[in-house]
Design an enzyme around this catalytic site. Structure first.
Site, PDB file in Angstrom:
ATOM      1  N   MET A  61       0.814  -1.210   0.000  1.00 10.98           N
ATOM      2  CA  MET A  61       0.000   0.000   0.000  1.00 10.98           C
ATOM      3  C   MET A  61       0.847   1.260   0.000  1.00 10.98           C
ATOM      4  O   MET A  61       0.392   2.320  -0.402  1.00 10.98           O
ATOM      5  CB  MET A  61      -0.906   0.017   1.233  1.00 10.98           C
ATOM      6  CG  MET A  61      -2.222  -0.694   1.041  1.00 10.98           C
ATOM      7  SD  MET A  61      -3.343   0.251   0.004  1.00 10.98           S
ATOM      8  CE  MET A  61      -3.700   1.623   1.080  1.00 10.98           C
ATOM      9  N   GLY A  62       2.070   1.176   0.471  1.00 13.38           N
ATOM     10  CA  GLY A  62       2.905   2.359   0.578  1.00 13.38           C
ATOM     11  C   GLY A  62       3.941   2.160   1.658  1.00 13.38           C
ATOM     12  O   GLY A  62       4.536   1.094   1.761  1.00 13.38           O
ATOM     13  N   LYS A  63       4.121   3.167   2.470  1.00 10.03           N
ATOM     14  CA  LYS A  63       5.126   3.082   3.524  1.00 10.03           C
ATOM     15  C   LYS A  63       4.687   3.906   4.724  1.00 10.03           C
ATOM     16  O   LYS A  63       3.785   4.737   4.630  1.00 10.03           O
ATOM     17  CB  LYS A  63       6.471   3.576   3.012  1.00 10.03           C
ATOM     18  CG  LYS A  63       6.485   5.045   2.631  1.00 10.03           C
ATOM     19  CD  LYS A  63       7.840   5.472   2.082  1.00 10.03           C
ATOM     20  CE  LYS A  63       8.091   4.886   0.718  1.00 10.03           C
ATOM     21  NZ  LYS A  63       9.331   5.411   0.104  1.00 10.03           N
ATOM     22  N   ASP A  66     -10.307  -6.382   8.490  1.00  8.59           N
ATOM     23  CA  ASP A  66      -8.913  -6.830   8.397  1.00  8.59           C
ATOM     24  C   ASP A  66      -8.290  -6.915   9.787  1.00  8.59           C
ATOM     25  O   ASP A  66      -7.142  -6.539   9.990  1.00  8.59           O
ATOM     26  CB  ASP A  66      -8.111  -5.890   7.505  1.00  8.59           C
ATOM     27  CG  ASP A  66      -6.798  -6.512   7.043  1.00  8.59           C
ATOM     28  OD1 ASP A  66      -6.713  -7.756   7.016  1.00  8.59           O
ATOM     29  OD2 ASP A  66      -5.866  -5.768   6.710  1.00  8.59           O
TER      30      ASP A  66
END
Length: 891
Positions: free
Chosen positions: A136-138, A266
């Protein structure tokens, strides 16, 4: 793409030309709704009153509260106007900024041009080291420029509509990829909107949200205790009394979410952090959505080990029952130290989850087994509701009653509606304000709502109605199943304050946030009707709190065709970041943990079982930079000191599906270490791994000096801010620091740890630091772990040869490929075809584990400890490997 400061003045002609170049498409008329996110935001009323800056090729705008590019500081990026807002207080417990801002983005440098500074500043936040990276990214650690407080910034890449159009026109495969990116961005907008509204002691709190032309920046509170996963690594399993504390807190947070029409979807061990005080914090709402009891969600997402059987069977669901199943898996992991369903073969694992046969260890109490047997039921109609779980005898043992949801007191909403609140109800695909008013008025005027509002029925978490016996809930639940065999009991609306309708819930949340920002007590903010229009005009804020509106569609549909579920073992929809890479395992590399390939929560060795655990364990370590450094004219320092141990923040799971990282491939360890931005003049990890033991044993840790923040800080504001910047950006502050390439006989100062109940017997020792260091190097060499020395420990890279072998199944319900092009699949409040493949937490055999190991000092007891921190890679491989390292260390 890194964020850089724009220092170039822009003329009016450039502004006009750039703005005219943007496509002007109405949301309601556009067949491609995603392309209108930026345009609609720029045309919003709160934005139109402000001057517009030039739009770069990727699109650009800036919001109120930010001065023009020509007058910005050359080093601090967008600078807030002095009159735009009151200074942020030192303690953020009262006031926080929930607005979604669009600061001025930096321009792209040419091939010959180099930036002046590598400092990255977003608003009032100085970005520091990357402490987690995923699909998803960081997540980066950051400091506030004024207060010096630490935060976690989740950075998610976004695409410009023109790029999406170009991909869509290329080929059918590119069209699917473009559709996946659109869905990803809409989920990101929804996550940002939700995160700024939720306020609960056991949910990680969002402080700010910024958007640029290339990234979303979500600023979260700093959680300094590490992952629950590391807790499990040190203890193997928890005593029921200790697990009950965590489980009650998780249940409290879920109760708050469900009462506000939010389903997490989740919930797993990696998405649960532990604060320094020992309380949990739930993170990662990237897959969350709003639910309605009368509708069905049709997005099949989550992590395979924690996913409910109905998700694997592609059955529509309401929402809360999915969280209850995941909640049960989390409880099982806490008390047993492993997951209830596990298999090396993917098809067999699917079959086990669908069958739902659970083996309970003999040491579990009968009440604990009874609770788990009610939560881990494959039929969602027969599964326990969250209300039943929270009132179970095991849950309330040694407590006065069920955990409180911390939902504020509320009063029925009355007409007319507050237009200011309506304008802030964006990011959820409700449509334009006019539609929200129309739909919400219809709900409030309904006979069902008015009937409940007149009776004043309120079954709050602390009311007498909730304090009834567990058996009453069982009887009521069973009776309702007989009367309504199609719908579970949670589909009935008996409380206007408990998820009556998503519009109602979001209206309450926005209203409560507004009162909280004005200094009210958020737990007591609704004693008067929240919907009455204020008598005096509301003072306009100096910033834009408008989120990019979600695409306009007809909502509340629940009878569409169910989307397919991907056969992939990871969230393939997430494109890997350009600075996130991995490499194939070397043929010569051997996996020392291959003997236990699929064990994700295996019990530790018999030696460790005999050890008594102390109270709790938390993991702290210096963060590791994962983004590639842009070219700079300056000479790089020989090493980069990590930030303070207090900077240990939201772990890698905070930035998305924690084990669904689809990374590229490298040629070798040097590339991997460069991508992790671990600059050092010492020998490379690969060279050290192949060096003779005598050479490896002579390597020592670097002196930590003042970079950890334990030294005395200057009282000068200038020196204080300079120290913050140096500490955050990894610049050396001690000129006398020893180079990593130097080997000395004297060990470096070790990071002291003050967290409560940090270690167990298996992670601490009375051995000297030198002895532990030699043992670590020996074990890493034995396990073929490539490592590089960093301050206080080692940055490690492990290339497994094969932990899990996914196999395709002919079963109808086995992880089918998602149908990205279909527009008929939607959640009840997700206009996006929100098809998200289930993550089985099983990376491909070529996936690599990046993690850190630190030698730390336990105060008072004169003990040394070993602390782990996962950067990226499969969580369960990491858990198995960390357990193996601890076993071999023989602390």
């Amino acid at each position: 793409m890194e964020y850089r400061t724009n220092n170039v003045p822009v003329g009016n002609e450039t502004k006009s030309a750039a703005l005219n170049a943007l496509p002007k498409i109405k949301i309601s008329d556009s067949p491609n709704r995603h392309h209108n996110l930026v345009d609609a935001f720029m045309q919003s009323p709160s934005y139109s009153t402000q001057p517009k800056s030039a739009v770069e090729p990727l699109g650009l705008s800036f919001s109120p509260g930010y001065i023009s590019p020509s007058s910005q500081s050359p080093h601090h990026g967008p600078v807030r106007s002095p009159s735009s807002r009151k200074p942020l207080p030192a303690s953020p417990s009262r006031t926080r900024d929930h607005s979604l801002r669009v600061p001025v983005s930096g321009h792209s440098y040419s091939a010959d041009e180099k930036p002046r500074e590598r400092r990255k500043v977003i608003g009032n936040y100085v970005l520091g080291k990357t402490i987690g990276a995923g699909s998803m990214g960081k997540v980066k650690v950051a400091h506030h420029l004024k207060t010096g407080e630490q935060f976690a910034i989740k950075i998610v890449t976004r695409l410009h509509p023109d790029i999406t159009k170009a991909k869509a026109a290329a080929s059918a495969e590119a069209t699917k990829a473009a559709q996946s990116e659109k869905n990803k961005e809409i989920r990101t907008v929804r996550e940002a909107a939700l995160s700024t509204l939720l306020r609960h002691p056991y949910i990680c709190e969002a402080r700010d949200v910024y958007i640029t032309n290339s990234h979303y920046y979500m600023v979260f509170e700093f959680v300094d205790g590490g992952q629950m996963l590391d807790y499990i690594i040190s203890h193997g399993k928890l005593k029921e009394k200790q697990a009950r504390k965590f489980v009650r807190q998780i249940g409290s947070a879920l109760s708050y979410l469900h009462q506000n029409s939010v389903v997490h979807r989740d919930l797993k061990i990696e998405n649960i952090l532990i604060s320094k005080t020992g309380d949990i914090k739930i993170i990662d709402f990237g897959l969350s959505n709003l639910y309605r009891r009368q509708s069905r969600l049709r997005t099949f997402c989550g992590s395979l080990y924690f996913a409910a059987p109905e998700l694997l069977n592609a059955q529509p669901y309401i929402g809360p029952e999915v969280d209850v199943w995941s909640f049960g898996i989390v409880l099982y992991v806490l008390v047993c130290g492993k997951v209830p369903f596990d298999d090396q073969n993917m098809s067999a694992l699917h079959a086990k989850i669908k069958k739902g046969t659970v083996e309970y260890p003999s040491y579990l109490s009968s009440d604990c087994k009874g609770l788990l047997s009610r939560m881990l039921v494959t039929d969602p109609l027969k599964r326990a509701t969250l209300e039943e779980v929270l009132n179970h005898p095991w849950m309330i043992r040694n407590y006065e009653g069920p955990p409180a949801s911390f939902a504020p007191e509320r009063s029925p909403i009355t007409l007319p509606l507050d237009p200011e609140i309506i304008r802030e109800m964006n990011g959820f695909d409700f449509g334009p304000p006019e539609k929200i008013v129309r739909e919400l008025t219809k709900v409030i005027s309904s006979e069902a709502y008015q009937s409940l509002a007149k009776t004043g029925f309120y079954s709050g978490p602390n009311s007498a109605d909730k304090k009834k016996s567990f058996f009453e809930f069982r009887i009521r639940h069973a009776a309702h199943d007989i009367e309504n065999p199609i719908l579970p009991s949670l589909s009935m609306n008996t409380d206007i304050y408990d998820a009556f309708h998503p519009l109602i819930s979001i209206y309450y949340l926005v209203s409560e946030r507004r009162v909280y920002e004005k200094g009210g007590n958020w737990n007591r903010i609704a004693k008067t009707p929240v919907s009455s229009v204020p008598s005096s005009p509301v003072q306009p804020t100096s910033y834009n709190r408008t989120l990019p509106p979600m695409p306009e569609v007809v909502a509340y549909k629940g009878d569409e065709e169910s989307p397919r579920v991907s056969r992939n073992t990871s969230l393939a929809r997430r494109k890997p970041l350009p600075d996130t890479e991995s490499h194939s395992p070397s043929p010569s590399a051997t996996s020392s943990i291959k003997k236990n390939p699929s064990s994700i929560f295996r019990r530790f060795s018999s030696r460790r079982k005999q050890n008594k655990s102390s109270t709790s364990t938390l993991q702290i370590s210096a963060p590791l930079e994962t983004s590639q450094s842009p070219p700079t004219p300056r000479t790089k320092p020989s090493h980069k000191p990590p930030v303070s141990y207090k900077n240990k923040l939201v772990t890698q799971s905070a930035i998305g599906r924690s084990t669904s990282v689809r990374e590229g491939r490298y040629a070798g360890i040097s590339s991997q270490m460069d991508s992790l931005n671990m600059d050092s003049t010492g020998p490379s990890a690969s060279n050290m791994a192949n060096a003779p033991p005598s050479v490896r044993n002579n390597r020592v840790l670097n002196p930590r000096g003042a970079s950890l923040g334990h030294g005395r800080m200057s009282t000068s504001t200038t020196n204080r801010q300079k120290q913050i910047l140096n500490e955050t950006m990894g610049n050396p502050v001690d000129k006398n620091s020893t180079s990593p390439s130097k080997s000395t006989d004297k060990l470096d100062p070790i990071k002291p740890v003050f967290l409560k109940g940090l270690f167990s017997v298996s992670t601490t020792s009375t051995k000297s630091t030198e002895s532990i260091q030699r043992d670590l190097i020996r074990v890493m060499g034995m396990l073929d772990i490539e490592y590089k020395e960093i301050k206080g420990g080692y940055a490690c890279l492990y290339k497994p040869q094969g932990i899990r072998t996914p196999t395709k199944s002919t079963s109808v319900h086995t992880r089918r490929k998602p149908s990205y092009g279909s527009n008929s699949t939607t959640d009840s409040y997700g206009s996006v075809p929100d098809t998200v493949p289930l993550d089985d937490n099983g990376e491909s055999p070529a996936s690599n584990l990046a993690f850190e190991i630190y030698i730390v000092k336990v105060p008072i007891l004169s003990l040394r400890g070993v602390s782990f921190h996962r950067i990226s890679g499969n969580s369960w491989q990491y858990k198995t490997l960390a357990s193996r390292i601890l076993n071999e260390l023989k602390l």
